[in-house]
Design a protein around this motif. Sequence first.
Motif, PDB file in Angstrom:
ATOM      1  N   LYS A   1      -0.426  -3.151  -0.213  1.00  0.00           N
ATOM      2  CA  LYS A   1      -1.879  -3.210  -0.027  1.00  0.00           C
ATOM      3  C   LYS A   1      -2.228  -3.740   1.371  1.00  0.00           C
ATOM      4  O   LYS A   1      -3.109  -3.210   2.038  1.00  0.00           O
ATOM      5  N   GLN A   2      -1.488  -4.786   1.818  1.00  0.00           N
ATOM      6  CA  GLN A   2      -1.757  -5.318   3.162  1.00  0.00           C
ATOM      7  C   GLN A   2      -1.569  -4.249   4.223  1.00  0.00           C
ATOM      8  O   GLN A   2      -2.351  -4.139   5.167  1.00  0.00           O
ATOM      9  N   ARG A   3      -0.506  -3.457   4.074  1.00  0.00           N
ATOM     10  CA  ARG A   3      -0.264  -2.360   5.037  1.00  0.00           C
ATOM     11  C   ARG A   3      -1.427  -1.379   5.025  1.00  0.00           C
ATOM     12  O   ARG A   3      -1.863  -0.920   6.086  1.00  0.00           O
ATOM     13  N   CYS A   4      -1.894  -1.042   3.830  1.00  0.00           N
ATOM     14  CA  CYS A   4      -3.039  -0.110   3.741  1.00  0.00           C
ATOM     15  C   CYS A   4      -4.271  -0.723   4.389  1.00  0.00           C
ATOM     16  O   CYS A   4      -4.986  -0.063   5.142  1.00  0.00           O
ATOM     17  N   ASP A   5      -4.508  -2.014   4.093  1.00  0.00           N
ATOM     18  CA  ASP A   5      -5.709  -2.677   4.603  1.00  0.00           C
ATOM     19  C   ASP A   5      -5.737  -2.683   6.126  1.00  0.00           C
ATOM     20  O   ASP A   5      -6.773  -2.432   6.736  1.00  0.00           O
ATOM     21  N   SER A   6      -4.579  -2.971   6.766  1.00  0.00           N
ATOM     22  CA  SER A   6      -4.637  -3.018   8.227  1.00  0.00           C
ATOM     23  C   SER A   6      -4.811  -1.618   8.802  1.00  0.00           C
ATOM     24  O   SER A   6      -5.412  -1.450   9.868  1.00  0.00           O
TER      25      SER A   6
ATOM     26  N   ASP B   1      12.766   1.980  -4.651  1.00  0.00           N
ATOM     27  CA  ASP B   1      12.459   0.771  -5.421  1.00  0.00           C
ATOM     28  C   ASP B   1      11.075   0.213  -5.093  1.00  0.00           C
ATOM     29  O   ASP B   1      10.502  -0.528  -5.867  1.00  0.00           O
ATOM     30  N   GLU B   2      10.551   0.546  -3.903  1.00  0.00           N
ATOM     31  CA  GLU B   2       9.290  -0.055  -3.484  1.00  0.00           C
ATOM     32  C   GLU B   2       8.108   0.420  -4.317  1.00  0.00           C
ATOM     33  O   GLU B   2       8.154   1.475  -4.932  1.00  0.00           O
ATOM     34  N   PHE B   3       7.046  -0.353  -4.260  1.00  0.00           N
ATOM     35  CA  PHE B   3       5.757   0.083  -4.782  1.00  0.00           C
ATOM     36  C   PHE B   3       5.081   0.949  -3.724  1.00  0.00           C
ATOM     37  O   PHE B   3       5.275   0.735  -2.521  1.00  0.00           O
ATOM     38  N   ALA B   4       4.277   1.890  -4.189  1.00  0.00           N
ATOM     39  CA  ALA B   4       3.406   2.625  -3.271  1.00  0.00           C
ATOM     40  C   ALA B   4       1.969   2.376  -3.699  1.00  0.00           C
ATOM     41  O   ALA B   4       1.678   2.272  -4.896  1.00  0.00           O
ATOM     42  N   LEU B   5       1.092   2.250  -2.719  1.00  0.00           N
ATOM     43  CA  LEU B   5      -0.333   2.034  -3.002  1.00  0.00           C
ATOM     44  C   LEU B   5      -1.147   2.919  -2.074  1.00  0.00           C
ATOM     45  O   LEU B   5      -0.781   3.118  -0.907  1.00  0.00           O
ATOM     46  N   THR B   6      -2.216   3.503  -2.609  1.00  0.00           N
ATOM     47  CA  THR B   6      -3.074   4.334  -1.770  1.00  0.00           C
ATOM     48  C   THR B   6      -4.519   3.898  -1.887  1.00  0.00           C
ATOM     49  O   THR B   6      -4.984   3.548  -2.970  1.00  0.00           O
ATOM     50  N   VAL B   7      -5.199   3.873  -0.737  1.00  0.00           N
ATOM     51  CA  VAL B   7      -6.625   3.550  -0.692  1.00  0.00           C
ATOM     52  C   VAL B   7      -7.364   4.817  -0.267  1.00  0.00           C
ATOM     53  O   VAL B   7      -7.037   5.415   0.764  1.00  0.00           O
ATOM     54  N   VAL B   8      -8.338   5.224  -1.076  1.00  0.00           N
ATOM     55  CA  VAL B   8      -9.129   6.414  -0.753  1.00  0.00           C
ATOM     56  C   VAL B   8     -10.268   6.026   0.173  1.00  0.00           C
ATOM     57  O   VAL B   8     -11.003   5.080  -0.126  1.00  0.00           O
ATOM     58  N   MET B   9     -10.388   6.733   1.293  1.00  0.00           N
ATOM     59  CA  MET B   9     -11.571   6.568   2.151  1.00  0.00           C
ATOM     60  C   MET B   9     -12.495   7.742   1.864  1.00  0.00           C
ATOM     61  O   MET B   9     -12.077   8.902   1.951  1.00  0.00           O
TER      62      MET B   9
ATOM     63  N   LEU C   1       4.236   4.360   5.875  1.00  0.00           N
ATOM     64  CA  LEU C   1       2.787   4.544   5.861  1.00  0.00           C
ATOM     65  C   LEU C   1       2.437   6.002   6.145  1.00  0.00           C
ATOM     66  O   LEU C   1       2.890   6.563   7.139  1.00  0.00           O
ATOM     67  N   ILE C   2       1.686   6.591   5.254  1.00  0.00           N
ATOM     68  CA  ILE C   2       1.297   7.995   5.414  1.00  0.00           C
ATOM     69  C   ILE C   2      -0.186   8.108   5.128  1.00  0.00           C
ATOM     70  O   ILE C   2      -0.676   7.536   4.155  1.00  0.00           O
ATOM     71  N   VAL C   3      -0.887   8.863   5.965  1.00  0.00           N
ATOM     72  CA  VAL C   3      -2.297   9.137   5.664  1.00  0.00           C
ATOM     73  C   VAL C   3      -2.374  10.559   5.117  1.00  0.00           C
ATOM     74  O   VAL C   3      -2.222  11.531   5.863  1.00  0.00           O
ATOM     75  N   PHE C   4      -2.570  10.679   3.794  1.00  0.00           N
ATOM     76  CA  PHE C   4      -2.778  11.996   3.207  1.00  0.00           C
ATOM     77  C   PHE C   4      -4.250  12.359   3.358  1.00  0.00           C
ATOM     78  O   PHE C   4      -5.123  11.504   3.223  1.00  0.00           O
ATOM     79  N   HIS C   5      -4.486  13.644   3.633  1.00  0.00           N
ATOM     80  CA  HIS C   5      -5.871  14.093   3.810  1.00  0.00           C
ATOM     81  C   HIS C   5      -6.384  14.750   2.537  1.00  0.00           C
ATOM     82  O   HIS C   5      -5.634  15.403   1.813  1.00  0.00           O
TER      83      HIS C   5
ATOM     84  N   VAL D   1      -5.054   6.558   2.492  1.00  0.00           N
ATOM     85  CA  VAL D   1      -4.136   5.740   3.284  1.00  0.00           C
ATOM     86  C   VAL D   1      -3.110   5.141   2.326  1.00  0.00           C
ATOM     87  O   VAL D   1      -3.457   4.382   1.425  1.00  0.00           O
ATOM     88  N   THR D   2      -1.839   5.511   2.517  1.00  0.00           N
ATOM     89  CA  THR D   2      -0.805   5.239   1.529  1.00  0.00           C
ATOM     90  C   THR D   2       0.345   4.463   2.153  1.00  0.00           C
ATOM     91  O   THR D   2       0.850   4.863   3.207  1.00  0.00           O
ATOM     92  N   ALA D   3       0.755   3.368   1.520  1.00  0.00           N
ATOM     93  CA  ALA D   3       1.849   2.572   2.085  1.00  0.00           C
ATOM     94  C   ALA D   3       2.846   2.179   1.010  1.00  0.00           C
ATOM     95  O   ALA D   3       2.516   2.105  -0.169  1.00  0.00           O
ATOM     96  N   LEU D   4       4.068   1.917   1.448  1.00  0.00           N
ATOM     97  CA  LEU D   4       5.114   1.391   0.573  1.00  0.00           C
ATOM     98  C   LEU D   4       5.299  -0.094   0.885  1.00  0.00           C
ATOM     99  O   LEU D   4       5.043  -0.537   2.013  1.00  0.00           O
ATOM    100  N   GLY D   5       5.742  -0.855  -0.127  1.00  0.00           N
ATOM    101  CA  GLY D   5       6.004  -2.277   0.102  1.00  0.00           C
ATOM    102  C   GLY D   5       6.834  -2.832  -1.035  1.00  0.00           C
ATOM    103  O   GLY D   5       6.842  -2.276  -2.135  1.00  0.00           O
ATOM    104  N   ALA D   6       7.504  -3.960  -0.773  1.00  0.00           N
ATOM    105  CA  ALA D   6       8.358  -4.560  -1.799  1.00  0.00           C
ATOM    106  C   ALA D   6       7.527  -5.062  -2.978  1.00  0.00           C
ATOM    107  O   ALA D   6       8.010  -5.148  -4.096  1.00  0.00           O
ATOM    108  N   THR D   7       6.271  -5.397  -2.715  1.00  0.00           N
ATOM    109  CA  THR D   7       5.352  -5.795  -3.787  1.00  0.00           C
ATOM    110  C   THR D   7       4.076  -4.962  -3.622  1.00  0.00           C
ATOM    111  O   THR D   7       3.853  -4.347  -2.565  1.00  0.00           O
ATOM    112  N   VAL D   8       3.236  -4.977  -4.672  1.00  0.00           N
ATOM    113  CA  VAL D   8       1.950  -4.283  -4.564  1.00  0.00           C
ATOM    114  C   VAL D   8       1.121  -4.935  -3.461  1.00  0.00           C
ATOM    115  O   VAL D   8       0.465  -4.262  -2.670  1.00  0.00           O
ATOM    116  N   ALA D   9       1.209  -6.267  -3.376  1.00  0.00           N
ATOM    117  CA  ALA D   9       0.429  -6.990  -2.360  1.00  0.00           C
ATOM    118  C   ALA D   9       0.836  -6.587  -0.940  1.00  0.00           C
ATOM    119  O   ALA D   9      -0.031  -6.410  -0.072  1.00  0.00           O
ATOM    120  N   THR D  10       2.138  -6.414  -0.696  1.00  0.00           N
ATOM    121  CA  THR D  10       2.547  -6.015   0.672  1.00  0.00           C
ATOM    122  C   THR D  10       2.107  -4.585   0.970  1.00  0.00           C
ATOM    123  O   THR D  10       1.660  -4.289   2.081  1.00  0.00           O
TER     124      THR D  10
END
Length: 429
Positions: free
Chosen positions: A393-398, A324-332, A358-362, A382-391
């Motif tokens: 994203k916060q996981r990815c950001d940290s 059910d969670e959202f997943a978000l990934t930030v490309v470095m 939280l998973i870091v895909f290469h 850097v990829t994280a799951l969260g109940a909202t997109v904002a959560t």
Amino acid sequence: MRVLVVGSGGREHALAWKLSQSPGLSALFVAPGNGGTQKVATNLACDITDNDAVVALAREHEIDFVVVGPDAQVVQGLGDAVRTAGIDCFCPSAAAGQLEGSKSFTKALCDEMGIPTAAYRKFDAAQPALGYIRGHKLPVVIKADGLALGKGVTVATTLADAEHAVTDCFSGTFGAAGASVVIEDFLEGEEASFFVLCDGEDILPLATAQDHKRAFDGDMGPNTGGMGAYSPAPVMTPEITARAIREIIEPTVRGMKARGTPYQGVLYAGLMLTADGPKLIEYNARFGDPETQVLMPRLKSDLLELLLATARGGLGGKTAEWRDEFALTVVMATQGYPSSYPRGSEIRGADVLDADDLIVFHAGTRRDGDRLLANGGRVLNVTALGATVATAKQRCDSSTASIDWPEGFHRHDIGWREVLRERNAALDR
Ligand code: AMP
Ligand code: GLY
């Protein structure tokens, strides 16, 4: 079952990561792979631009099933070559891959099947194309017909830009890909990506996502392969999704079958959600990168089983279960991407981060002993799951903040449209 994934990006790491959890798997290889895929599979060196070399590698390692990641390999007919060798393959035929390989092919299919898309004209020479744009309202969209590494599209807001784009295409900037040009009306709306498995006859809708193609925050800077993504994309409501299936996906699958080139693989539809409903911007004949990195962590079903049913026929009646969670990934990415950039800078702190949510895909990485080195433009997802997109994203950001890599950069606003909508919805309550 012995499986070989072909490719070396974040998409292939995400596919390999998910396949590695399949109960039916006995051995997993990635060719050529990267510094991340080697954590879940065995990397095999191979020139994947050479179909014969991939077939020989598959034979040598007694592979039962080949999963092809990148578009270039679809268009070069790797799927056909592997199947001719008697090995199952998740990859459309080169003929069906024209849906991605030729914009004018897809436009003609849309005409034939009544699929909603932007009105267009195709030109094989500069002069008539220039004449056409001079009478066209702005903005106007100019596309090199063939595969141009995502760089063949110009959304021109001035006549000068439009003329420049046309001349550029016909002057050989995109090689054979620019020998003809599609000029189309500008569509207004929000974009979304929709992924559907097709076995030639039946379809299994997977999920929606939204990516960010510009290099810098605020959707500024040059176009890239994608700097981040999230899934699902709530703008793709159940109603819009049903409409996209009925008006876009199903007629495409029917049309491809009727032409004698059934589509077998994943169909990635780039959609514009206009006031008149969803319209097709483009098809890709493969999974998205970085969208796959947000689809795989959400998928609860056995990926191997779904990809095999796609390749062999038998998708009818299959379902896919999602978290059910959202997943978000930030490309470095390496500073300088998408232009020129150095290779070989050291990345510290990326390997310690993996957790359940939280998973870091290469992507472009390689290992040198214990050291992890950047080996490409897009380097980590850097990829994280969260109940909202904002959560999420916060996981990815940290996590991005804790990765020590001075030579890299990333966006800080991935998912901004949805974060904003979530914030506004919270204020409304
Ligand atoms: P494509 O490679 O065809 O997906 O085009 C790349 C990007 O150009 C898309 O993701 C859109 O942002 C934009 N684009 C392409 N075609 C159109 C169109 N007809 N109207 C508006 N934007 C477009
Ligand atoms: N993320 C865009 C693509 O895979 O083409």
